[in-house]
Design a protein around this motif. Structure first.
Motif, short mmCIF file in Angstrom:
data_model
loop_
_atom_site.label_atom_id
_atom_site.label_comp_id
_atom_site.label_asym_id
_atom_site.label_seq_id
_atom_site.Cartn_x
_atom_site.Cartn_y
_atom_site.Cartn_z
N LEU A 81 0.84 -1.21 0.00
CA LEU A 81 0.00 0.00 0.00
C LEU A 81 0.87 1.26 0.00
O LEU A 81 0.60 2.22 -0.71
N GLN A 82 1.94 1.24 0.81
CA GLN A 82 2.83 2.41 0.88
C GLN A 82 3.59 2.59 -0.43
O GLN A 82 3.82 3.72 -0.88
N TYR A 83 3.98 1.47 -1.04
CA TYR A 83 4.66 1.55 -2.33
C TYR A 83 3.73 2.15 -3.38
O TYR A 83 4.10 3.09 -4.09
N ASN A 84 2.52 1.61 -3.47
CA ASN A 84 1.57 2.07 -4.49
C ASN A 84 1.20 3.54 -4.32
O ASN A 84 0.99 4.25 -5.30
N GLY A 85 1.13 3.99 -3.07
CA GLY A 85 0.71 5.37 -2.82
C GLY A 85 1.86 6.34 -2.68
O GLY A 85 1.66 7.54 -2.45
N GLY A 86 3.10 5.84 -2.81
CA GLY A 86 4.25 6.67 -2.49
C GLY A 86 4.89 7.34 -3.70
O GLY A 86 4.67 6.94 -4.84
N ASP A 87 5.72 8.35 -3.41
CA ASP A 87 6.52 8.98 -4.45
C ASP A 87 7.78 8.13 -4.68
O ASP A 87 7.95 7.10 -4.03
N GLU A 88 8.67 8.58 -5.58
CA GLU A 88 9.86 7.77 -5.90
C GLU A 88 10.72 7.49 -4.67
O GLU A 88 11.25 6.40 -4.51
N LYS A 89 10.85 8.48 -3.80
CA LYS A 89 11.67 8.32 -2.60
C LYS A 89 11.09 7.22 -1.70
O LYS A 89 11.82 6.38 -1.17
N THR A 90 9.77 7.25 -1.52
CA THR A 90 9.09 6.23 -0.70
C THR A 90 9.25 4.85 -1.33
O THR A 90 9.56 3.86 -0.65
N LYS A 91 9.05 4.78 -2.65
CA LYS A 91 9.20 3.51 -3.37
C LYS A 91 10.60 2.93 -3.15
O LYS A 91 10.77 1.75 -2.88
N ASP A 92 11.62 3.79 -3.28
CA ASP A 92 13.01 3.36 -3.06
C ASP A 92 13.19 2.78 -1.66
O ASP A 92 13.80 1.73 -1.48
N LYS A 93 12.65 3.49 -0.67
CA LYS A 93 12.78 3.04 0.73
C LYS A 93 12.11 1.69 0.94
O LYS A 93 12.65 0.82 1.62
N VAL A 94 10.91 1.55 0.40
CA VAL A 94 10.14 0.30 0.55
C VAL A 94 10.91 -0.87 -0.08
O VAL A 94 11.07 -1.93 0.53
N VAL A 95 11.43 -0.66 -1.28
CA VAL A 95 12.15 -1.74 -1.97
C VAL A 95 13.44 -2.08 -1.24
O VAL A 95 13.77 -3.27 -1.09
N ARG A 96 14.14 -1.06 -0.77
CA ARG A 96 15.39 -1.33 -0.02
C ARG A 96 15.10 -2.14 1.23
O ARG A 96 15.79 -3.10 1.54
N ALA A 115 6.16 -10.10 -3.85
CA ALA A 115 7.30 -9.90 -4.78
C ALA A 115 6.89 -9.21 -6.10
O ALA A 115 7.53 -8.24 -6.51
N PRO A 116 5.81 -9.68 -6.77
CA PRO A 116 5.44 -9.00 -8.02
C PRO A 116 5.02 -7.55 -7.78
O PRO A 116 5.34 -6.66 -8.58
N GLN A 117 4.34 -7.32 -6.65
CA GLN A 117 3.76 -6.00 -6.37
C GLN A 117 4.81 -4.96 -5.96
O GLN A 117 4.59 -3.77 -6.12
#
Length: 236
Positions: A81-96, A115-117
């Motif tokens: 949910l945080q990845y989908n709703g986040g900006d690039e910085k948030t996405k980076d943090k979630v993936v890391r 994993a796919p999401q």
């Protein structure tokens, strides 16, 4: 943090937990050894994740590190949910956070739902060599994450990386990897059977039977029997 834990605990169902512990192979020397369950169904866990989707990443990580399965799944659902709703910085943090803590993403449903999401979505337009590295490790769950992340690319009609990861995992010994690879090959075949068959013609004779069976599940009977009978000959 205390609120989400008390919410999760309030839905515990000991009878269901016993069933899940058998289903997810939590016995000694089984792949899910030691995993503990509260017995909460996934739709309810999704609802709880939505309710607490603004949890800090530190708290999400604490949930993810918990020995109770539902805590970990809800942590992953919140990350999605945080990845989908986040900006690039948030996405980076979630993936890391996700890639750094794969040892807690340690059952097949946890991998398959996340994993796919997360990883797949993130790598869609990026270098995918991290998946090849994961596929070459001795870690069961990293290998499954590598294969399942490719589901996102497959859905976008991009098959090269999935086929590369599948090739790396062809000689893997674990049933859960055989099933994951076969499933992803089948998904490619749903979209482009020619691509799947080109791969199968090259490798079907060395593929584990479970992998092949999953891959050809949607083929017409005659073709399926032909592939399977060829592998039976190989085994005798």
């Amino acid at each position: 943090m205390d609120k989400i834990i008390s919410t999760l605990n309030s839905y515990a169902n000991p009878q269901k937990a016993k069933i899940l512990q058998r289903f997810f192979k939590t016995g000694r020397e089984e792949y899910g050894e030691g995993d503990r369950f509260l017995g909460i169904v996934v739709p309810l866990q999704r609802k709880i994740a939505r309710q607490y989707q603004d949890l800090t990443l530190n708290d999400v990580l604490l949930l993810l590190k918990n020995p109770i399965h539902e805590y970990r799944l809800v942590a992953l659902l919140i990350l999605i949910l945080q990845y989908n709703g986040g900006d690039e910085k948030t996405k980076d943090k979630v993936v890391r956070l996700y890639l750094k803590n794969t040892k807690f993403i340690n059952n097949w449903d946890l991998v398959d739902l996340s994993a796919p999401q997360i990883v797949g979505e993130y790598l869609k337009d990026k270098d995918k060599s991290v998946l090849y590295k994961m596929a070459k490790t001795d870690d069961l769950w990293k290998k499954r994450i590598a294969m399942l992340s490719c589901f996102t690319f497959i859905k976008n009609h991009s098959y090269k990386d999935a086929l590369t990861v599948a090739t790396i995992l062809l000689s893997d010994k674990h049933d859960l990897i055989h099933k994951a690879v076969g499933w992803m090959l089948r998904e490619i075949g749903k979209r482009n059977q020619r691509v799947e068959e080109e791969f199968l013609k090259k490798y079907y004779h060395v593929m584990p039977r479970t992998m092949l069976r999953y891959a050809i599940e949607r083929f017409e009977d005659k073709k399926r029997q032909l592939y399977m009978s060829s592998t039976i000959k190989r085994h005798h």
